[in-house]
Scaffold this active site. Structure first.
Site, PDB file in Angstrom:
ATOM      1  N   ASN A   1       8.566  -3.826   3.560  1.00  0.00           N
ATOM      2  CA  ASN A   1       8.772  -2.657   2.226  1.00  0.00           C
ATOM      3  C   ASN A   1      10.267  -1.450   2.435  1.00  0.00           C
ATOM      4  O   ASN A   1      10.278  -1.958   0.828  1.00  0.00           O
ATOM      5  CB  ASN A   1       7.836  -1.709   2.517  1.00  0.00           C
ATOM      6  CG  ASN A   1       6.451  -2.056   2.384  1.00  0.00           C
ATOM      7  OD1 ASN A   1       5.707  -3.318   2.284  1.00  0.00           O
ATOM      8  ND2 ASN A   1       5.312  -1.563   2.628  1.00  0.00           N
TER       9      ASN A   1
ATOM     10  N   LYS B   1       7.963  -4.988   9.557  1.00  0.00           N
ATOM     11  CA  LYS B   1       7.298  -5.046   8.314  1.00  0.00           C
ATOM     12  C   LYS B   1       8.028  -3.647   7.781  1.00  0.00           C
ATOM     13  O   LYS B   1       7.976  -3.104   6.659  1.00  0.00           O
ATOM     14  CB  LYS B   1       5.680  -3.687   9.043  1.00  0.00           C
ATOM     15  CG  LYS B   1       4.423  -3.562   7.776  1.00  0.00           C
ATOM     16  CD  LYS B   1       4.478  -3.776   6.818  1.00  0.00           C
ATOM     17  CE  LYS B   1       3.772  -3.331   5.838  1.00  0.00           C
ATOM     18  NZ  LYS B   1       2.503  -4.258   4.567  1.00  0.00           N
TER      19      LYS B   1
ATOM     20  N   VAL C   1      -7.002  -2.454   4.768  1.00  0.00           N
ATOM     21  CA  VAL C   1      -6.661  -3.414   4.917  1.00  0.00           C
ATOM     22  C   VAL C   1      -7.742  -4.561   6.258  1.00  0.00           C
ATOM     23  O   VAL C   1      -7.787  -5.333   6.208  1.00  0.00           O
ATOM     24  CB  VAL C   1      -5.257  -3.305   6.113  1.00  0.00           C
ATOM     25  CG1 VAL C   1      -4.921  -4.858   7.317  1.00  0.00           C
ATOM     26  CG2 VAL C   1      -4.144  -3.762   5.242  1.00  0.00           C
TER      27      VAL C   1
ATOM     28  N   LYS D   1      -0.931  -8.456  -0.339  1.00  0.00           N
ATOM     29  CA  LYS D   1      -0.455  -7.464  -1.832  1.00  0.00           C
ATOM     30  C   LYS D   1      -1.836  -6.909  -2.126  1.00  0.00           C
ATOM     31  O   LYS D   1      -3.266  -8.084  -2.041  1.00  0.00           O
ATOM     32  CB  LYS D   1      -0.023  -7.930  -2.571  1.00  0.00           C
ATOM     33  CG  LYS D   1       1.581  -8.608  -1.719  1.00  0.00           C
ATOM     34  CD  LYS D   1       2.849  -9.269  -3.629  1.00  0.00           C
ATOM     35  CE  LYS D   1       1.865 -10.932  -3.681  1.00  0.00           C
ATOM     36  NZ  LYS D   1       1.721 -11.857  -2.719  1.00  0.00           N
TER      37      LYS D   1
ATOM     38  N   THR E   1      -0.070   0.324   9.935  1.00  0.00           N
ATOM     39  CA  THR E   1       2.244   0.110   9.855  1.00  0.00           C
ATOM     40  C   THR E   1       2.223   1.313  10.723  1.00  0.00           C
ATOM     41  O   THR E   1       2.275   2.560  10.407  1.00  0.00           O
ATOM     42  CB  THR E   1       2.631   0.004   8.399  1.00  0.00           C
ATOM     43  OG1 THR E   1       1.830  -0.638   7.164  1.00  0.00           O
ATOM     44  CG2 THR E   1       4.082   0.261   8.172  1.00  0.00           C
TER      45      THR E   1
ATOM     46  N   CYS F   1       1.450   2.193   0.175  1.00  0.00           N
ATOM     47  CA  CYS F   1       2.416   1.467   1.362  1.00  0.00           C
ATOM     48  C   CYS F   1       4.210   2.080   1.206  1.00  0.00           C
ATOM     49  O   CYS F   1       4.646   2.933   1.788  1.00  0.00           O
ATOM     50  CB  CYS F   1       2.341   0.374   1.720  1.00  0.00           C
ATOM     51  SG  CYS F   1       0.868  -0.678   1.813  1.00  0.00           S
TER      52      CYS F   1
ATOM     53  N   GLY G   1      10.928  -0.617 -14.286  1.00  0.00           N
ATOM     54  CA  GLY G   1       9.501  -0.058 -15.396  1.00  0.00           C
ATOM     55  C   GLY G   1       9.001   1.908 -14.879  1.00  0.00           C
ATOM     56  O   GLY G   1      10.596   2.661 -14.607  1.00  0.00           O
TER      57      GLY G   1
HETATM   58  N1  LIG Z   1      -3.245  -0.952   1.628  1.00  0.00           N
HETATM   59  C1  LIG Z   1      -2.115  -1.656   1.631  1.00  0.00           C
HETATM   60  O1  LIG Z   1      -1.957  -2.414   0.910  1.00  0.00           O
HETATM   61  C2  LIG Z   1      -1.465  -2.397   3.042  1.00  0.00           C
HETATM   62  C3  LIG Z   1      -1.173  -2.863   3.220  1.00  0.00           C
HETATM   63  C4  LIG Z   1      -0.039  -3.180   4.710  1.00  0.00           C
HETATM   64  C5  LIG Z   1      -0.800  -2.794   5.353  1.00  0.00           C
HETATM   65  N2  LIG Z   1      -0.870  -1.715   5.123  1.00  0.00           N
HETATM   66  C6  LIG Z   1      -1.373  -0.466   6.598  1.00  0.00           C
HETATM   67  O2  LIG Z   1      -2.479  -1.004   6.995  1.00  0.00           O
HETATM   68  C7  LIG Z   1      -2.981   0.362   7.346  1.00  0.00           C
HETATM   69  C8  LIG Z   1      -4.297   1.070   6.662  1.00  0.00           C
HETATM   70  O3  LIG Z   1      -4.285   1.179   4.633  1.00  0.00           O
HETATM   71  P1  LIG Z   1      -5.224   0.548   4.287  1.00  0.00           P
HETATM   72  O4  LIG Z   1      -4.993   1.105   2.823  1.00  0.00           O
HETATM   73  O5  LIG Z   1      -6.406  -0.026   4.755  1.00  0.00           O
HETATM   74  O6  LIG Z   1      -6.215   2.200   4.568  1.00  0.00           O
HETATM   75  P2  LIG Z   1      -7.341   3.384   4.000  1.00  0.00           P
HETATM   76  O7  LIG Z   1      -7.210   4.463   4.176  1.00  0.00           O
HETATM   77  O8  LIG Z   1      -7.940   2.103   2.836  1.00  0.00           O
HETATM   78  O9  LIG Z   1      -8.339   2.274   5.230  1.00  0.00           O
HETATM   79  C9  LIG Z   1      -8.405   3.254   6.859  1.00  0.00           C
HETATM   80  C10 LIG Z   1     -10.113   3.285   7.309  1.00  0.00           C
HETATM   81  O10 LIG Z   1      -9.315   3.977   9.316  1.00  0.00           O
HETATM   82  C11 LIG Z   1     -10.956   4.170   9.148  1.00  0.00           C
HETATM   83  N3  LIG Z   1     -10.301   5.510   9.751  1.00  0.00           N
HETATM   84  C12 LIG Z   1     -10.027   6.138  10.585  1.00  0.00           C
HETATM   85  N4  LIG Z   1      -9.844   6.633  11.479  1.00  0.00           N
HETATM   86  C13 LIG Z   1     -10.650   5.544  12.089  1.00  0.00           C
HETATM   87  C14 LIG Z   1     -11.158   5.451  13.678  1.00  0.00           C
HETATM   88  N5  LIG Z   1     -10.701   6.533  14.555  1.00  0.00           N
HETATM   89  N6  LIG Z   1     -12.089   4.477  13.643  1.00  0.00           N
HETATM   90  C15 LIG Z   1     -12.765   4.207  13.172  1.00  0.00           C
HETATM   91  N7  LIG Z   1     -12.100   4.089  11.877  1.00  0.00           N
HETATM   92  C16 LIG Z   1     -10.877   5.212  11.530  1.00  0.00           C
HETATM   93  C17 LIG Z   1     -10.643   5.435   7.474  1.00  0.00           C
HETATM   94  O11 LIG Z   1     -11.873   5.569   7.403  1.00  0.00           O
HETATM   95  C18 LIG Z   1     -10.204   4.390   6.371  1.00  0.00           C
HETATM   96  O12 LIG Z   1     -12.189   3.682   5.660  1.00  0.00           O
HETATM   97  C19 LIG Z   1      -1.379   1.231   7.134  1.00  0.00           C
HETATM   98  O13 LIG Z   1      -1.519   1.927   7.845  1.00  0.00           O
HETATM   99  C20 LIG Z   1      -0.738   0.925   5.625  1.00  0.00           C
HETATM  100  O14 LIG Z   1      -0.155   1.388   5.978  1.00  0.00           O
HETATM  101  C21 LIG Z   1      -1.861  -0.856   4.265  1.00  0.00           C
END
Ligand SMILES: NC(=O)c1ccc[n+]([C@@H]2O[C@H](COP(=O)([O-])OP(=O)(O)OC[C@H]3O[C@@H](n4cnc5c(N)ncnc54)[C@H](O)[C@@H]3O)[C@@H](O)[C@H]2O)c1
Length: 440
Positions: free
Chosen positions: A214, A210, A11, A157, A121, A266, A259
């Site tokens: 989901n 959010k 994200v 997505k 989220t 998520c 499926g």
């Molecule tokens: N992946 C998706 O498709 C998606 C979609 C919508 C929402 N989200 C939400 O977004 C959020 C992030 O998801 P993601 O998939 O990107 O996670 P991710 O694990 O890919 O990335 C999170 C990043 O944050 C870093 N991090 C942790 N603590 C930190 C801090 N204090 N300072 C700086 N960096 C820090 C981690 O090292 C990691 O690189 C979650 O809450 C998730 O539910 C994800």
């Protein structure tokens, strides 16, 4: 505008890249030095179509930078996005330690007005916790500095994240502070230029939106998966049923495929977290509990079919497995159904020859050196010496394979298709024994 993105994962990196694409000066912070090293060297740590080119373009233009330096990150952006992980805690609730740590860093180091925007989220009420964390740190410093908190949940997505961010269906912003509202409007204006799709609401409603989105999507999937099992018993074809109901505009065709279960970073965790939130609020969500149970069972539906065909003991059997990522166009293996299926096949003594167009590297890291799993370099190579094929992820290249080669390669000429990619009638004429999900 100067923007900081805290957390440079799926994200955070997409957010940072897309905001810089519109001319903003973005600094992405991460605590993982390896991620930042890869980014600084011109690569990206994840697979996401179109992202590498966008990152490289904006880095070259000087609008997109990466750092592990918290002081620099806090000093940079008037808008500070928090996009860190919110993994499930032991009781299923979202673990907010990374979100709160990010907020504390901002309060500990800020020297001027900031808008702290939660993009992770997070459960309803997190906005208050973020505000309290920043304020506590300011109080410790004896400083009276102004700041605002906002919520801006992300709906991208994986696999289509850049396109989703650049042309969002809607931008949900929860904010009460006038300055925060103005800044968020200005930041998102280029993304909703064609017609305004920014929805302004209170922070709690934005946070809840959010989870509600989901939960709805997960419900559609589990609903279809459960109907598919019934269709099998009744001799109906879930694919025809899907088209029959999807044509009703009140229902629609999206997210209506039966499926082998939903996965990813998520849906599983967000469904769990919402169940816990509702429970804590004294208003349990019975429907959502069933959605989760149905999904857990569905991840094993292919193994059930394999056991029915081959018996419980699978020693001496080799299965080709196509698709490891939790969905196509990503290398994300978090909560992927393939992991559950591989685990169960190995437990029953089988060997697995797996192939994924991009996720093999990540799968190898996750599965480490599990004995009995071999990673093939192509779909065709995975078939060599296998008894049957198991399809787990619907990558495009699996949709029209060379069926003659497939039949010749498989010792038993059996396909277990967890994504209903093929027509049962066609498989029959090709001499392939076909097991889909909910097919007549
Ligand atoms: N992946 C998706 O498709 C998606 C979609 C919508 C929402 N989200 C939400 O977004 C959020 C992030 O998801 P993601 O998939 O990107 O996670 P991710 O694990 O890919 O990335 C999170 C990043 O944050 C870093 N991090 C942790 N603590 C930190 C801090 N204090 N300072 C700086 N960096 C820090 C981690 O090292 C990691 O690189 C979650 O809450 C998730 O539910 C994800």
């Amino acid at each position: 505008m100067k923007v900081t993105v805290v957390g440079t994962g799926y994200v955070g990196l997409v957010t940072g890249a897309c905001l810089s694409e519109m001319g903003n000066h973005v600094l992405c912070l991460d605590v993982d030095p390896e991620k930042i090293r890869v980014l600084k060297e011109g690569g990206i740590p994840i697979y996401e179509p179109g992202l590498l080119e966008m990152v490289q373009r904006n880095v070259a233009a000087g609008r997109l930078e990466f750092t592990t330096n918290i002081e620099q990150a806090v000093a940079h952006g008037t808008i500070q996005f928090i996009a860190v992980g919110t993994p499930p805690d032991e009781d299923g609730s979202a673990d907010l330690k990374y979100v709160v740590a990010a907020a504390r860093n901002i309060g500990r180091l800020m020297t001027d007005f900031k808008v702290v925007v939660d993009k992770s989220t997070v459960p309803v009420g997190t906005g208050d916790k973020v505000k309290a964390a920043v304020q506590e740190e300011l109080d410790k410093r004896g400083l009276k500095l102004d700041f605002a908190v906002a919520s801006n949940p992300e709906f991208l997505k994986e696999g289509a994240a850049v396109a989703d961010f650049m042309r969002p269906d809607r931008v949900v912003v929860g904010a009460e502070d006038e300055r925060a509202i103005l800044l968020m409007r200005a930041l998102y204006a280029p993304f909703v230029r064609n017609h305004d799709r920014m929805m302004l609401m209170d922070i709690r409603s934005a946070e809840f939106t959010k989870y509600a989105a989901n939960a709805m999507l997960a419900t559609r999937i589990s609903f279809m998966n459960e109907l598919a099992l019934v269709a099998e018993k009744l001799g109906a074809d879930i694919e025809l049923v899907r088209q029959g109901i999807g044509s009703d505009p009140r229902i629609g065709f999206h997210f209506l495929y039966a499926g082998c279960g939903y996965g990813g970073s998520c849906f599983p965790k967000d469904v769990k977290a919402l169940i816990k939130t509702a429970e804590d609020a004294g208003q349990p969500l019975q429907l959502l509990q069933a959605v989760e149970e149905v999904n857990d069972r569905q991840k094993l539906v292919l193994v059930d079919k394999i056991v029915k065909r081959y018996g419980a003991d699978l020693s001496g059997k080799t299965f080709a497995l196509w698709g490891l990522a939790f969905k196509p166009n990503t290398d994300d293996m978090r909560e992927a159904p393939s992991l559950v299926i591989i685990d169960e096949l190995l437990r029953r003594g089988a060997r697995v020859q797996a192939f994924d167009p991009v996720a093999s590297h990540e799968a190898r890291r996750v599965l480490q050196d599990r004995e009995g799993v071999h990673f093939a370099t192509s779909g065709a190579a995975a078939l060599e010496g296998a008894h049957a094929l198991v399809i787990v992820t619907e990558w495009k290249e699996f949709r029209t394979p060379d069926f003659d080669a497939l039949r010749s390669a498989l010792a038993d000429k059996v396909v277990f298709d967890g994504r209903n990619l093929y027509e049962p009638e066609l498989m029959k004429t090709l001499g392939i024994e076909y097991h889909g999900i909910g097919r007549a």
